[in-house]
Design an enzyme around this catalytic site. Structure first.
Site, PDB file in Angstrom:
ATOM      1  N   ASP A   7       1.002  -1.299  -0.025  1.00  0.00           N
ATOM      2  CA  ASP A   7      -0.039  -0.203   0.035  1.00  0.00           C
ATOM      3  C   ASP A   7       0.919   1.170  -0.109  1.00  0.00           C
ATOM      4  OD1 ASP A   7      -2.334   1.891   0.204  1.00  0.00           O
ATOM      5  OD2 ASP A   7      -2.143   1.678   2.644  1.00  0.00           O
ATOM      6  N   ASP A   9      -0.421   4.829   0.784  1.00  0.00           N
ATOM      7  CA  ASP A   9      -0.806   5.836   1.947  1.00  0.00           C
ATOM      8  C   ASP A   9      -0.604   5.298   3.555  1.00  0.00           C
ATOM      9  OD1 ASP A   9      -1.259   7.741  -0.124  1.00  0.00           O
ATOM     10  OD2 ASP A   9      -3.195   7.548  -0.226  1.00  0.00           O
ATOM     11  N   ASP A 129      -2.208  -0.815   5.899  1.00  0.00           N
ATOM     12  CA  ASP A 129      -2.587  -0.218   7.228  1.00  0.00           C
ATOM     13  C   ASP A 129      -4.184  -0.093   7.587  1.00  0.00           C
ATOM     14  OD1 ASP A 129      -2.796   1.725   5.320  1.00  0.00           O
ATOM     15  OD2 ASP A 129      -3.110   3.189   6.955  1.00  0.00           O
TER      16      ASP A 129
END
Length: 171
Positions: A7, A9, A129
């Site tokens: 990922d 961000d 996240d």
């Protein structure tokens, strides 16, 4: 060669630092990441939508410590794909491409996957996240700690707190 979806961000790009700086520039109020533990990003950042729709938000986000160095090392052993939800906010697609090209020049355009939902991703490993991306993934998952997930029990996901920790696990 095993494949990894990483990922952007909150895992490579420090969007929390970016939100904090933009909030401070706008209001003069300095937010603390400690005060954000357990809050969603929307709860932590009252101007979130304004900021993510601001020119430059995604393109100028700082790197998370250790990300570039460790991803470069990982890329020697695994086939790396950067997977980012980039279609929700109109400016993010182009800015994320520019950001990745600047900070990760060894990642080619074929390794950049910009999408709406990550449910279609089928690599061996995913690092993210957000539970919404990891919960539907069929391979090995690593939950990268951020304030919004810090109090949550990752259950089926292995929690990691830094790129150095990921390096120890993956290499």
């Amino acid at each position: 060669m095993k494949t990894i979806a990483i990922d952007m961000d909150g895992v490579l790009a420090d969007v929390y630092a970016q939100f904090i700086e933009m909030h401070f520039a706008e209001t003069g109020e300095r937010l603390s990441q400690k005060d954000m533990i357990g809050l969603t990003e929307g709860e932590a950042f009252p101007h979130l939508l304004k900021h993510v729709n601001s020119k430059g938000f995604f393109e100028t986000a700082p790197l998370i410590t250790g990300a570039r160095k460790v991803v470069e090392e990982i890329a020697k052993v695994y086939k790396v794909f950067i997977v980012s939800a980039a279609t929700e906010f109109p400016l993010s697609l182009g800015e994320k491409h520019l950001w990745l090209s600047k900070h990760f020049p060894f990642i080619t355009w074929q390794q950049m996957v910009f999408c709406g939902s990550k449910e279609i991703i089928n690599t061996d490993i995913m690092i993210d996240d957000h539970f919404k991306n990891l919960d539907y993934f069929k391979g090995k998952t690593y939950l990268f700690t951020q304030p919004h997930n810090e109090n949550a029990n990752p259950k089926n996901h292995e929690r990691v707190n830094s790129w150095e920790e990921l390096k120890e696990i993956l290499l």
